[in-house]
Write an enzyme that holds these catalytic residues in place. Structure first.
Site: not given
Ligand code: NAD
Ligand code: UGA
Length: 432
Positions: A249, A152, A256, A324, A259, A148-149, A317, A123
């Site tokens: 909640g 977790e 995410c 985190r 931030k 990506e959407f 959740k 992102t």
């Molecule tokens: P994460 O912290 O779970 O994993 C990131 C990985 O990248 C780690 O294993 C780390 O060691 C590795 N890394 C860091 N710097 C690196 C580099 N220079 N080269 C190679 N590897 C490297 O992160 P995440 O939660 O997967 O999030 C990644 C991105 O996707 C963020 O921008 C986040 O906002 C976005 N995103 C996350 C989610 C989610 O649900 N976690 C959903 C949608 C989008």
């Molecule tokens: C969220 C988005 O739902 C994903 O689409 C997105 O890809 C992701 O962020 C990302 O960019 O990382 P996620 O962080 O897994 O996904 O968590 P959510 O399921 O969205 O929940 C976020 C927070 O809202 C949690 O603390 C949850 O408990 C809270 N929540 C959610 C409520 O309090 N009430 C609700 O009705 C729904």
């Protein structure tokens, strides 16, 4: 679907999910991570993150040799398409810290072949993809924004069944390569990189606004004798509003939403555009811990600074072991600051990062009944279904007369009252 030589950079929630799902549909996939220990464990089939379906896909990919992990960027030299999935955490001013993205792009610039497509899945703020594209154009590398959407706890399901796949690029051929990776079926939305980047932030911020609005309504409900669950049931039946993200909640958290709302506001400030709806969602969210503390102060016979408080649920959740930016931890830290002693239990305690618990002054106890022993108050912070099934009369024996603050409206109010506990639901009559 054309079989591609795919690369993924970053083996976290997004990168690992992307890698195992690409390998599952026979794209030969190499995943690079800077963390060599992580790479070693993944190559031995240890999934490292708690996601349903992930261990099996990882094992299958390794066995079929469609998937491998490495720390060496040079292993990406022959890739057709490479997905960048590295973290973009909040900087001190709320902006997205792009140092991991920039470091990855530096390395990719020196290894990718001309004609390769670099896909930005992290992102990133508006303008990032075009900046990377301009940098890599002389090397013949095309760059596409493909946010990506996934959620977790549902990562594999969401990757396989996305609501939409956003492809942000001006170049038709590069768009086709990315579209091909995913195959047919899902709704694909083609747009400029700028729109794709903003669409990602806009979506997460909208979810945050929806939950904060629900939490504000919940406050009002408890004051006027209404029930938030009925109010949102009615709202959600209107398809224009939609039934999701209307659960009250302890506040929204995770890696995410916090931030990304901060980064969107930062982009707004850079462009002289205020986003008061998002500001206010963050304001409401930041007030949630105070709301819980005030409820405890009002209802417990023991002063908060001398109280023993049990936190049920520590993850941000249910369905994940991720703590985190968990509202549960923020609330525990705030209660601990007043002097209260906090014990915490979570079904995923074994996989939780204990350093983060220590920083929030939580004494982790791996048994909900022991955690509740002699508690003055029990606060339900994560919506784990198993909390409903606990033996509440037994808990009432361990913690006679305790106040139970149920931020998620998960528990059976009647059963708890019958056991002699003082039940307070979120946004319900006689609640908080
Ligand atoms: P994460 O912290 O779970 O994993 C990131 C990985 O990248 C780690 O294993 C780390 O060691 C590795 N890394 C860091 N710097 C690196 C580099 N220079 N080269 C190679 N590897 C490297 O992160 P995440 O939660 O997967 O999030 C990644 C991105 O996707 C963020 O921008 C986040 O906002 C976005 N995103 C996350 C989610 C989610 O649900 N976690 C959903 C949608 C989008
Ligand atoms: C969220 C988005 O739902 C994903 O689409 C997105 O890809 C992701 O962020 C990302 O960019 O990382 P996620 O962080 O897994 O996904 O968590 P959510 O399921 O969205 O929940 C976020 C927070 O809202 C949690 O603390 C949850 O408990 C809270 N929540 C959610 C409520 O309090 N009430 C609700 O009705 C729904």
């Amino acid at each position: 679907m054309t079989r591609l030589r795919a690369g993924v950079v970053g083996a976290g929630y997004v990168g690992l999910t992307t890698a195992v799902c690409l390998a599952e549909v026979d794209h030969h996939t190499v995943c690079v991570d800077v963390d060599a220990e992580r790479v070693g464990r993944l190559n031995h089939g240890v999934a490292l993150i708690d996601e349903p379906g992930l261990p099996l896909l990882l094992q299958q990919g390794l066995e079929r040799e469609t998937l491998r992990f490495t720390s060496d960027y040079a292993d990406l030299a022959d890739r057709d398409v490479v997905f960048v999935c590295v973290p973009t955490p909040s900087g001190s001013d709320g902006s997205a810290d792009l140092s991991a993205v920039d470091a990855a792009v530096d390395r990719l610039a020196s290894v990718l072949r001309p004609g390769a497509v670099l896909v930005v899945k992290s992102t990133v703020p508006v303008g990032t993809t075009r900046r990377i594209a301009e940098r890599l154009r002389p090397a013949g590398i095309r760059v596409v924004s493909n946010p990506e959407f996934l959620r977790e706890g549902h990562a594999i399901y969401d990757f396989r069944h996305p609501d939409r796949i956003v492809i942000g690029v001006d170049d038709d051929d590069a768009a086709e390569v990315v579209s091909d990776v995913y195959g047919a079926g899902a709704l694909k939305l083609r747009m400029s990189p700028e729109s794709a980047e903003l669409a990602k932030y806009a979506s997460n911020a909208f979810l945050a606004v929806k939950v904060s609005y629900t939490n504000s309504l919940a406050r009002l409900c408890s004051r006027v004798g209404a029930n938030i669950d009925d109010v949102t049931r009615c709202m959600g039946a209107d398809v224009r509003i939609g039934q999701h993200f209307l659960r009250p909640g302890p506040g929204w958290g995770g890696s995410c939403l916090p931030k990304d709302t901060a980064a969107l506001l930062h982009t707004g400030r850079l462009n002289d555009v205020e986003l008061p709806e998002v500001e206010s969602a963050r304001f409401t969210n930041a007030a949630q811990p105070g709301r819980v503390a005030a409820t405890l102060t009002r209802t417990m016979p023991t002063p908060l600074n001398q109280a023993r408080v049990t936190a049920l649920g520590l993850t941000f959740k249910a369905g994940t072991s991720d703590v985190r930016d968990s509202p549960a931890l923020t609330i525990c830290a705030e209660l601990a600051r007043t002097g209260a002693q906090i014990t915490g239990y979570d079904p995923k305690l074994a996989s939780i990062d204990h350093e983060q618990l220590r920083r929030s002054a939580i004494i982790a106890v791996d048994d909900p009944y022991l955690a509740a022993k002699e508690a003055d108050a029990i606060v339900v912070l994560t919506e784990w279904p198993e909390f409903r099934e606990l033996n509440w009369p037994l808990i009432a024996e361990h913690a006679p007369g305790a106040v139970v603050v149920d931020t998620r409206n998960l528990l059976d109010a009647g059963l708890l009252a019958d056991a002699g506990l003082t039940y307070l639901g979120n946004g319900i009559p006689s609640g908080f």
